[in-house]
Every structure is written in C-alpha cells, then in structure tokens.
Design a protein around this motif. Structure first.
Motif, short mmCIF file in Angstrom:
data_model
loop_
_atom_site.label_atom_id
_atom_site.label_comp_id
_atom_site.label_asym_id
_atom_site.label_seq_id
_atom_site.Cartn_x
_atom_site.Cartn_y
_atom_site.Cartn_z
N TYR A 234 -1.33 -11.10 -5.94
CA TYR A 234 -0.90 -10.11 -5.13
C TYR A 234 0.78 -9.76 -5.21
O TYR A 234 1.06 -8.61 -5.29
N THR B 154 1.48 -7.76 -8.91
CA THR B 154 0.92 -6.36 -8.82
C THR B 154 1.90 -5.72 -8.00
O THR B 154 2.59 -4.53 -8.22
N TRP C 173 -2.31 4.38 -9.55
CA TRP C 173 -2.54 3.05 -8.85
C TRP C 173 -3.84 2.73 -7.96
O TRP C 173 -4.39 1.55 -8.31
N THR D 129 -6.51 0.10 -9.28
CA THR D 129 -6.86 -1.02 -8.33
C THR D 129 -8.21 -1.20 -7.95
O THR D 129 -8.83 -2.10 -7.83
N THR D 130 -8.87 0.11 -7.71
CA THR D 130 -10.40 0.00 -7.56
C THR D 130 -11.12 -0.02 -8.59
O THR D 130 -11.99 -0.85 -8.44
N GLU E 27 -10.87 -3.69 -9.06
CA GLU E 27 -11.94 -4.63 -7.93
C GLU E 27 -13.28 -4.38 -8.28
O GLU E 27 -14.08 -5.27 -8.05
N SER F 86 -12.77 0.92 -0.39
CA SER F 86 -11.16 0.22 -0.96
C SER F 86 -10.63 1.60 -1.36
O SER F 86 -9.43 1.35 -1.26
N TYR G 105 -6.66 1.93 -0.30
CA TYR G 105 -5.57 1.60 -0.89
C TYR G 105 -4.41 2.64 -0.93
O TYR G 105 -3.18 2.23 -0.91
N TYR H 108 -0.47 1.24 -0.42
CA TYR H 108 0.53 1.60 -1.54
C TYR H 108 1.50 2.31 -0.50
O TYR H 108 2.86 2.10 -0.75
#
Length: 127
Positions: free
Chosen positions: A45, A48, A72, A76-77, A80, A99, A103, A107
């Motif tokens: 965390y 990132t 991003w 990130t997706t 995941e 998600s 996200y 952000y």
C-alpha cells in the motif's frame, strides 16, 4: 506523502475490515487477518501510494490528470485480477468490476488528501 500513505492505509484497513472480515465479500490468502495480509498492508500500500503521488502530474491539464488516474485504475484492476487468479486474493460476492469503479474515487481521495496536507503545511509555516 507519509501522511497521505497513512491516510490510505487507514482507509484501506477500514474497507478491508468491513468488506472482508464483516461481510466476507473478498479477502487475502485466507479468511480474516493473517501475516501475509500485514505484509501487503505495510509494504505494498505505501509503496504504491508513493509511486502514484510522486509522478502525479500536479501542474498539468485536467485531461492529463484524468488520463494518469485512468491508467492507474486499469493497472490496479489488472493487478487485482492477477492476484485473484493466483489465489493471493479471493472473491466471494465481490467482482473485479466493483474495484474498477471504486479505484478512481480512491485515487482522487489520495490526491485531495495530499493537497489538503500541503495547504495545511503552508498555513502552518505562515504562523
């Protein structure tokens, strides 16, 4: 950036407590909090968040900022999704699509938190 990373860690832990532990929608490795989750929480965390905020185009146009956040969100997706495929992350009632839509707000919250902290620092220096 440390303050913003702490903010995101707090926000992430609250979300994980409710969505993972209380509602069992998703989780890391096994149900509940485990050692591996703490490693992700402590190292992934903040790292990132720091990379995201360091390269955020503060003085660029709104379009470039939106593109940066969009990239991003996609990364990130994708991360995941790969984590779910390799069983680092598991879903019960949660979907990757959820998600994807969460996200951007996370952000933007990070950017707004960093701006607020910087403004408070300026105010503090003026005193």
């Amino acid at each position: 950036m440390y303050t913003t990373s702490l903010f995101v860690m707090f926000l992430g832990s609250v979300a994980d407590i409710y969505l993972d532990v209380k509602y069992d929608l998703y989780g890391f490795f096994t149900k509940g909090v485990d050692f591996e989750y703490l490693l992700i929480f402590i190292f992934v965390y903040p790292a990132t968040n720091s990379v995201f905020l360091n390269f955020y185009p503060q003085s660029k146009s709104l379009a470039k900022k939106a593109l940066y956040i969009t990239v991003w969100v996609i990364l990130t997706t994708l991360f995941e999704y790969i984590s779910a495929q390799t069983e680092v992350f598991y879903y019960n009632e949660w979907k990757t699509l959820y998600s994807f839509f969460c996200y951007p707000f996370l952000y933007i919250a990070m950017v707004l938190n960093l701006k607020m902290i910087r403004r408070l620092q300026i105010i503090d220096k003026q005193k």
